[in-house]
Design a protein around this motif. Structure first.
Motif, PDB file in Angstrom:
ATOM      1  N   GLY A  12      43.835   9.452 107.456  1.00 38.34           N
ATOM      2  CA  GLY A  12      43.028   8.419 106.821  1.00 38.34           C
ATOM      3  C   GLY A  12      42.772   7.162 107.632  1.00 38.34           C
ATOM      4  N   THR A  13      43.094   7.148 108.935  1.00 36.06           N
ATOM      5  CA  THR A  13      42.792   5.935 109.708  1.00 36.06           C
ATOM      6  C   THR A  13      42.166   6.272 111.062  1.00 36.06           C
ATOM      7  OG1 THR A  13      44.687   4.807 108.692  1.00 36.06           O
ATOM      8  CG2 THR A  13      43.738   3.769 110.627  1.00 36.06           C
ATOM      9  N   GLY A  14      42.953   6.880 111.948  1.00 36.29           N
ATOM     10  CA  GLY A  14      42.489   7.120 113.318  1.00 36.29           C
ATOM     11  C   GLY A  14      41.275   8.036 113.375  1.00 36.29           C
ATOM     12  N   THR A  15      41.355   9.177 112.697  1.00 34.09           N
ATOM     13  CA  THR A  15      40.231  10.132 112.765  1.00 34.09           C
ATOM     14  C   THR A  15      38.975   9.579 112.083  1.00 34.09           C
ATOM     15  OG1 THR A  15      41.869  11.888 112.816  1.00 34.09           O
ATOM     16  CG2 THR A  15      39.587  12.558 112.467  1.00 34.09           C
ATOM     17  N   PRO A  16      39.085   8.932 110.900  1.00 28.99           N
ATOM     18  CA  PRO A  16      37.864   8.355 110.326  1.00 28.99           C
ATOM     19  C   PRO A  16      37.177   7.362 111.281  1.00 28.99           C
ATOM     20  CG  PRO A  16      39.554   8.476 108.646  1.00 28.99           C
ATOM     21  CD  PRO A  16      40.206   8.888 109.944  1.00 28.99           C
ATOM     22  N   LYS A  17      37.984   6.618 112.083  1.00 35.28           N
ATOM     23  CA  LYS A  17      37.363   5.717 113.066  1.00 35.28           C
ATOM     24  C   LYS A  17      36.551   6.531 114.071  1.00 35.28           C
ATOM     25  CE  LYS A  17      40.187   2.465 114.842  1.00 35.28           C
ATOM     26  NZ  LYS A  17      41.511   2.000 115.327  1.00 35.28           N
ATOM     27  N   LEU A  18      37.113   7.641 114.503  1.00 36.79           N
ATOM     28  CA  LEU A  18      36.380   8.509 115.438  1.00 36.79           C
ATOM     29  C   LEU A  18      35.114   9.063 114.774  1.00 36.79           C
ATOM     30  CD1 LEU A  18      36.280  10.079 118.151  1.00 36.79           C
ATOM     31  CD2 LEU A  18      37.607  11.877 117.024  1.00 36.79           C
ATOM     32  N   GLY A 195      41.806  14.956 115.158  1.00 39.17           N
ATOM     33  CA  GLY A 195      41.564  13.557 115.504  1.00 39.17           C
ATOM     34  C   GLY A 195      42.861  12.813 115.758  1.00 39.17           C
ATOM     35  N   PRO A 196      42.712  11.540 116.188  1.00 40.34           N
ATOM     36  CA  PRO A 196      43.907  10.742 116.453  1.00 40.34           C
ATOM     37  C   PRO A 196      44.556  10.298 115.145  1.00 40.34           C
ATOM     38  CG  PRO A 196      41.948   9.445 116.840  1.00 40.34           C
ATOM     39  CD  PRO A 196      41.468  10.801 116.465  1.00 40.34           C
ATOM     40  N   SER A 197      45.259  11.209 114.546  1.00 40.93           N
ATOM     41  CA  SER A 197      45.940  10.938 113.271  1.00 40.93           C
ATOM     42  C   SER A 197      47.410  11.257 113.439  1.00 40.93           C
ATOM     43  CB  SER A 197      45.330  11.810 112.155  1.00 40.93           C
ATOM     44  OG  SER A 197      44.093  11.257 111.749  1.00 40.93           O
ATOM     45  N   ALA A 225      42.723  17.984 120.742  1.00 39.64           N
ATOM     46  CA  ALA A 225      43.337  16.920 119.934  1.00 39.64           C
ATOM     47  C   ALA A 225      43.232  15.611 120.703  1.00 39.64           C
ATOM     48  CB  ALA A 225      44.794  17.241 119.640  1.00 39.64           C
ATOM     49  N   ILE A 226      43.229  14.520 119.963  1.00 42.27           N
ATOM     50  CA  ILE A 226      43.256  13.196 120.595  1.00 42.27           C
ATOM     51  C   ILE A 226      44.595  12.577 120.228  1.00 42.27           C
ATOM     52  CG2 ILE A 226      42.170  10.903 120.696  1.00 42.27           C
ATOM     53  CD1 ILE A 226      40.035  13.511 119.334  1.00 42.27           C
ATOM     54  N   SER A 227      45.302  12.095 121.220  1.00 47.88           N
ATOM     55  CA  SER A 227      46.637  11.557 120.946  1.00 47.88           C
ATOM     56  C   SER A 227      46.562  10.234 120.181  1.00 47.88           C
ATOM     57  CB  SER A 227      47.400  11.335 122.250  1.00 47.88           C
ATOM     58  OG  SER A 227      48.647  10.743 121.952  1.00 47.88           O
TER      59      SER A 227
HETATM   60  P1  GDP Z   1      46.942   7.459 107.853  1.00 42.93           P
HETATM   61  O1  GDP Z   1      46.522   8.522 106.884  1.00 42.93           O
HETATM   62  O2  GDP Z   1      46.557   6.074 107.449  1.00 42.93           O
HETATM   63  O3  GDP Z   1      48.344   7.600 108.352  1.00 42.93           O
HETATM   64  O4  GDP Z   1      45.977   7.659 109.090  1.00 42.93           O
HETATM   65  P2  GDP Z   1      45.929   8.624 110.334  1.00 42.93           P
HETATM   66  O5  GDP Z   1      47.080   9.514 110.426  1.00 42.93           O
HETATM   67  O6  GDP Z   1      44.556   9.189 110.376  1.00 42.93           O
HETATM   68  O7  GDP Z   1      45.972   7.527 111.447  1.00 42.93           O
HETATM   69  C1  GDP Z   1      47.151   6.907 111.873  1.00 42.93           C
HETATM   70  C2  GDP Z   1      47.301   7.180 113.339  1.00 42.93           C
HETATM   71  O8  GDP Z   1      46.065   6.855 113.978  1.00 42.93           O
HETATM   72  C3  GDP Z   1      48.365   6.344 114.008  1.00 42.93           C
HETATM   73  O9  GDP Z   1      49.320   7.201 114.576  1.00 42.93           O
HETATM   74  C4  GDP Z   1      47.607   5.541 115.066  1.00 42.93           C
HETATM   75  O10 GDP Z   1      48.301   5.470 116.293  1.00 42.93           O
HETATM   76  C5  GDP Z   1      46.328   6.319 115.241  1.00 42.93           C
HETATM   77  N1  GDP Z   1      45.207   5.473 115.579  1.00 42.93           N
HETATM   78  C6  GDP Z   1      44.645   4.500 114.823  1.00 42.93           C
HETATM   79  N2  GDP Z   1      43.634   3.926 115.495  1.00 42.93           N
HETATM   80  C7  GDP Z   1      43.549   4.564 116.699  1.00 42.93           C
HETATM   81  C8  GDP Z   1      42.719   4.404 117.841  1.00 42.93           C
HETATM   82  O11 GDP Z   1      41.834   3.561 117.900  1.00 42.93           O
HETATM   83  N3  GDP Z   1      42.960   5.237 118.894  1.00 42.93           N
HETATM   84  C9  GDP Z   1      43.958   6.182 118.888  1.00 42.93           C
HETATM   85  N4  GDP Z   1      44.126   6.954 119.966  1.00 42.93           N
HETATM   86  N5  GDP Z   1      44.771   6.341 117.814  1.00 42.93           N
HETATM   87  C10 GDP Z   1      44.558   5.549 116.747  1.00 42.93           C
END
Ligand code: GDP
Length: 310
Positions: A12-18, A195-197, A225-227
């Motif tokens: 819910g954070t990193g991948t939605p940004k992508l 995605g980066p999640s 995958a994106i780290s």
């Molecule tokens: P959650 O459901 O809110 O935990 O969201 P995700 O698992 O999708 O995203 C959290 C992860 O996204 C964290 O481990 C962050 O390090 C990673 N993340 C957030 N923004 C970025 C970014 O701009 N680049 C990268 N590579 N990782 C990101």
């Protein structure tokens, strides 16, 4: 022209940004998303699905981009009212956000599956992308602490991740089937992107569905995958703490190890270039290093371009 189908696995954070970057490059019909449901939580009689919501709101262009959850410009009258009457108010949901949670709960009570309710909400918001919950069955990410087992949301949001992690599980995942359409997406995709999640609590519950893991392990399609780990820590959230608990190195190498059985290529941040050789040598996974920190829309677009090109 033939459509390129790209499948994203998302938290819910990193991948939605992508995905915001992806949307600037290809049309909604050209990709689909499988969402984590391990964060789903029932509160105030409502079924909240935080990752599905962020993905949907992001694609619909209404997400609160500063927080990367909720709806931009939302008000918090409901939560403030609960606060005034002394009820639990730690799970901050805006009023508009609540209306979608209410709608989902109403549809589920009427007998729809989670995937059907998700499609209903996507249609209302004109989300042209196919968004799937990993499963229609409940999968609950739970953390064991000295206070006993608690839902991930209780550990991370209510307790602010302060309690020591003694164990973690995905309750219900052992009997969960993938939601209708999910396996077809995996089998028909031309590229699969994790995605980066958070590999533990966002991608972990998706992979805990046996059918999904097996399909990824079997597919001939390239899996990228994106780290989400840059250097030795995540940019946000508890990925580091949870990877440490699982005895995984908190580094892009640790991320690669989680996905080792099906991963073809890992995109790491350019600041971590020095670890690329180790990943390639130890795991035989191709590594591409680029800027992966997405602060601006241009960062998101550039990373999405790299992902589409790999
Ligand atoms: P959650 O459901 O809110 O935990 O969201 P995700 O698992 O999708 O995203 C959290 C992860 O996204 C964290 O481990 C962050 O390090 C990673 N993340 C957030 N923004 C970025 C970014 O701009 N680049 C990268 N590579 N990782 C990101």
């Amino acid at each position: 022209m033939k459509e390129i189908m790209i499948l994203f696995l998302s938290g819910g954070t990193g991948t939605p940004k992508l995905l915001q970057g992806v949307l600037t490059l290809i049309s909604p019909e050209e990709f689909s998303v499988i969402s984590n449901v391990g964060d789903d939580y029932e509160i105030y009689g409502l079924y909240v699905s935080p990752d599905l919501d962020v993905i949907t709101y992001t694609i619909a262009g209404i997400v609160d981009e500063e927080k990367m959850w909720g709806i931009k410009g939302d008000t918090f009258n409901f939560i403030q009212c609960l606060e005034r009457i002394g009820e639990d108010s730690w799970f901050k949901l805006g009023d508009k956000d609540l209306s979608f949670c209410f709608l989902r709960s109403y549809l589920l009570r009427k007998g729809l599956r989670l995937s059907e309710a998700c499609k209903f909400i996507c249609d209302i918001l004109n989300v042209g992308v196919s968004v799937f919950p990993a499963s229609d069955r409940s999968i609950q990410t739970r953390i064991l602490t000295e206070k006993g087992w608690m839902h991930f949301q209780e550990w991370w949001v209510r307790e602010k991740g302060s309690l020591k992690v003694l164990n973690i599980d995905f309750k219900g995942a052992d009997i969960a089937k993938s939601a209708p359409g999910v396996l077809k997406e995996i089998n028909c995709a031309e590229k699969i992107v994790i995605g980066p999640s958070n590999p533990v609590t966002s991608i972990g519950p998706i992979l805990a569905v046996k059918e999904i893991r097996e399909a990824l392990e079997k597919t001939q399609t390239k899996v990228i995958a994106i780290s989400p780990i840059i250097g030795d820590s995540p940019l946000s959230g508890p990925a580091g703490t949870l990877m440490e608990f699982l005895n995984l190195e908190v580094s892009p190498l640790g991320v690669a190890k989680v996905y080792e059985s099906f991963l073809d290529c890992l995109i790491i941040d350019k600041r971590d270039k020095s670890i690329a050789k180790r990943i390639e040598k130890e795991l035989g996974i191709e590594v591409v290093s680029v800027n992966t920190i997405m602060k601006t829309l241009n960062d998101k677009k550039e990373l999405a371009e790299k992902v589409l090109r790999v």
